[in-house]
Enzyme design. Sequence first.
Site, PDB file in Angstrom:
ATOM      1  N   SER A 251     -19.357  47.330  35.112  1.00 19.56           N
ATOM      2  CA  SER A 251     -19.618  46.207  34.211  1.00 19.56           C
ATOM      3  C   SER A 251     -18.531  45.161  34.423  1.00 19.56           C
ATOM      4  CB  SER A 251     -19.596  46.685  32.761  1.00 19.56           C
ATOM      5  OG  SER A 251     -18.254  46.934  32.379  1.00 19.56           O
ATOM      6  N   LYS A 252     -18.664  44.069  33.685  1.00 17.55           N
ATOM      7  CA  LYS A 252     -17.710  42.954  33.847  1.00 17.55           C
ATOM      8  C   LYS A 252     -16.270  43.395  33.595  1.00 17.55           C
ATOM      9  CE  LYS A 252     -20.493  38.903  33.643  1.00 17.55           C
ATOM     10  NZ  LYS A 252     -21.553  38.751  32.644  1.00 17.55           N
TER      11      LYS A 252
END
Length: 482
Positions: A251-252
């Site tokens: 994820s980010k």
Amino acid sequence: MPPRVRFAPSPTGYLHVGGARTALFNWLYARRHGGTFILRIEDTDAERSSDDMVSGILSSMKWLGLTWDEGPGVEGPHLPYFQSQRLPKYRAAADRLVASGHAYYCYCSPDDLAARRQAAALEDPVRMYDRACHALPAEEVARREAAGHPRATRFLVPQGTTSFTDLVRGHIEFAHEHIEDFVILRSDGHPTYHLSVVVDDGEMEVTEVVRGDDHISNTPKQVLLYEALGTPVPAFAHVPLILGPDKKRLSKRHGATAVGDYERQDYLPEAMINFLALLGWSPGGNQEVFSRDELIARFALDGISGGNAVFNVEKLDWFNQQHIMRLSAADILRRLRPAIVGAGLWRDTYLTSESAWIARVVDLLKPRARKLHDIVPALTAFVSDEVVYDEAAVAKHMRPDGVRDHLAAWLEAVRALPALEPVATEAALRALAVDRGIKAGILIHATRVAVTGQAVSPGIFEVLELVGQARVVSRLTACLPA
Ligand code: GLU
């Protein structure tokens, strides 16, 4: 029959590295077997989809070189390739399923459903649809239809189990008792994902569905739909998720996840492709660096491993350097030309009278470039009269007592050389160092700063040759007190 595979992104975000890897596996598979790679845009969710996202996805696909044989801009026998333009097909399929008794209309409003769910929540927290509308008598259905009641269409899940052989995971079986009568067409006439994906994969004659592991639990519903529609069921290969170094879903938090970010960060598409290909797929053997064609030649779905793949940006950096090393100087110049022009360092003679020389300069700079554009500022010392001096380097290597005297002597030696051929230049420098009773390093470091302005550079004697005697002489001269 050559395979027909597809990549079917929903344009609700940028092309994520996970999506790109799915696209890549499909593309490699199609190219390996002379098949067809279809790009289909799954934009039935009008609120969450946007044209900007579509163009972003297409542009990232193009950057990666994942060319599609059918799809937006290319078209093909099954157009349109945007699901939002295929709605009548889904409605017709839903009607067929109702007519054949595989589906039924459901008039329950979201409020009805929520109220009934709440009432039953205590006994049955994972309660499925209670089939209330399946039990409606025909006259009641006719009455509601005539009155124009809003209704969805639900698939009637039969009793039994559904199994399929996943090309990655092997035999997978789902008991129908855990599958509710799922909606295939919403009351607004839009299909749900299960219906649109099955109708399109069927009509587009997709032979293998290669997609993320997160879709595995959707597959039995889709298999049921294929069977009810009388469409051949494709083979499935569910690819394991990409994880961050902490083994959590990428994820980010882990850094950039959009392919476009990597493009902006100046990674080579070749490196990205190589890196993504080896995330969850193994060609066997020890080789890691592969060109696009080498990947195509080796790709096989059975090399996809069931284990999750870890996204490690240091590894990507490594691939990037490996692929920079594989590029020819001419290719690098072609790719960097706009940036070289932008830096005011371009001369058309790089393509003609200076082509052999500039190629040597680029080849000399290549191994030190982490990113391709690192080469542009490094060209300055070779192609321009201006030298940008790094103050710290000057302070460290040129200011100490005596250095300028040594450099003055070295300047005379350089002038006396017929040319700056590296072996001869090095011999001359070392002889001078012995003569003056100093370490050769003192002369080497000072010369490097005087000629390139920097404390680090490729091998100094190659640098001197390519910078050329006249410029070396004038730079050394400029560094000495008048
Ligand atoms: N549009 C779906 C997604 O983005 C495609 C799923 C599939 O490949 O079947 O996840």
